[in-house]
Scaffold this motif. Structure first.
Motif, mmCIF file in Angstrom:
data_model
loop_
_atom_site.group_PDB
_atom_site.id
_atom_site.type_symbol
_atom_site.label_atom_id
_atom_site.label_comp_id
_atom_site.label_asym_id
_atom_site.label_seq_id
_atom_site.Cartn_x
_atom_site.Cartn_y
_atom_site.Cartn_z
ATOM 1 N N ASN A 35 0.827 -1.208 0.000
ATOM 2 C CA ASN A 35 0.000 0.000 0.000
ATOM 3 C C ASN A 35 0.863 1.260 0.000
ATOM 4 N N LEU A 39 0.800 4.097 -3.023
ATOM 5 C CA LEU A 39 0.582 5.517 -2.804
ATOM 6 C C LEU A 39 1.797 6.336 -3.242
ATOM 7 N N THR A 40 2.992 5.846 -2.973
ATOM 8 C CA THR A 40 4.215 6.536 -3.382
ATOM 9 C C THR A 40 4.297 6.659 -4.900
ATOM 10 N N TYR A 43 1.948 9.418 -6.057
ATOM 11 C CA TYR A 43 2.488 10.741 -5.759
ATOM 12 C C TYR A 43 3.660 11.103 -6.670
ATOM 13 N N TYR A 118 -4.507 17.148 -2.206
ATOM 14 C CA TYR A 118 -5.346 17.005 -1.020
ATOM 15 C C TYR A 118 -6.326 15.845 -1.128
ATOM 16 N N THR A 119 -6.696 15.465 -2.331
ATOM 17 C CA THR A 119 -7.691 14.391 -2.474
ATOM 18 C C THR A 119 -7.077 12.997 -2.576
ATOM 19 N N ILE A 120 -5.807 12.873 -2.919
ATOM 20 C CA ILE A 120 -5.186 11.548 -3.018
ATOM 21 C C ILE A 120 -5.276 10.782 -1.694
ATOM 22 N N PRO A 121 -4.876 11.357 -0.555
ATOM 23 C CA PRO A 121 -4.977 10.584 0.691
ATOM 24 C C PRO A 121 -6.422 10.212 1.030
ATOM 25 N N PHE A 124 -7.480 7.383 -1.174
ATOM 26 C CA PHE A 124 -6.796 6.151 -0.783
ATOM 27 C C PHE A 124 -7.442 5.541 0.461
ATOM 28 N N VAL A 125 -7.708 6.358 1.463
ATOM 29 C CA VAL A 125 -8.338 5.856 2.686
ATOM 30 C C VAL A 125 -9.749 5.356 2.390
#
Length: 140
Positions: A35, A39-40, A43, A118-121, A124-125
């Motif tokens: 995970n 995510l990395t 980004y 701001y919306t990526i995290p 993802f959650v």
């Protein structure tokens, strides 16, 4: 050539962000190396993609970034790319330091990049929670 490169970069950014909304199952653990790498990768793709957009605009005579410090002007493509990726990272991960400011079309691009940052995290959650709730039961 400019429009072809711009289209290719935007396509790569879009495909990277699309993985957040694809039905691919995230590993069962909310915190895992897979995970983290997922995510990395998103980004890094977005950061480099937007950095390339700023550089591409600069190379074609559209000022997208302005340097407020008097340390050194950008000399050549390598300095332009370095400054563009730095600005992209500062915009994606925070609100920036103010040493480099967007100009003209760069302002709109910076707003879009900050919104994505701001919306990526959150996406993802939300995806991790949604996948955990819809996980098939374990049969013993």
């Amino acid at each position: 050539m400019f429009y072809l490169l711009l289209t290719l970069i935007v396509f790569c950014i879009f495909m990277s962000l699309k993985t957040l909304f694809s039905p691919y199952k995230i590993k069962g653990k909310l915190v895992s190396f897979e995970n983290f790498m997922f995510l990395t990768t998103i980004y890094v793709t977005v950061m480099i993609g937007f950095g390339l957009i700023y550089s591409l605009l600069h190379l074609n005579g559209y000022p997208a970034l302005g340097d407020t410090s008097s340390v050194r002007p950008a000399n050549g493509f390598a300095d332009t790319l370095e400054t563009s990726i730095y600005f992209s990272a500062m915009t994606l991960f925070s609100v920036g330091h103010g040493d480099i400011v967007p100009l003209g079309a760069g302002r709109v691009i910076a707003i879009i990049e900050a919104l994505i940052g701001y919306t990526i995290p959150a996406a993802f959650v939300a995806k991790a929670v949604f996948d955990m709730e819809h996980k098939p039961p374990i049969v013993k």
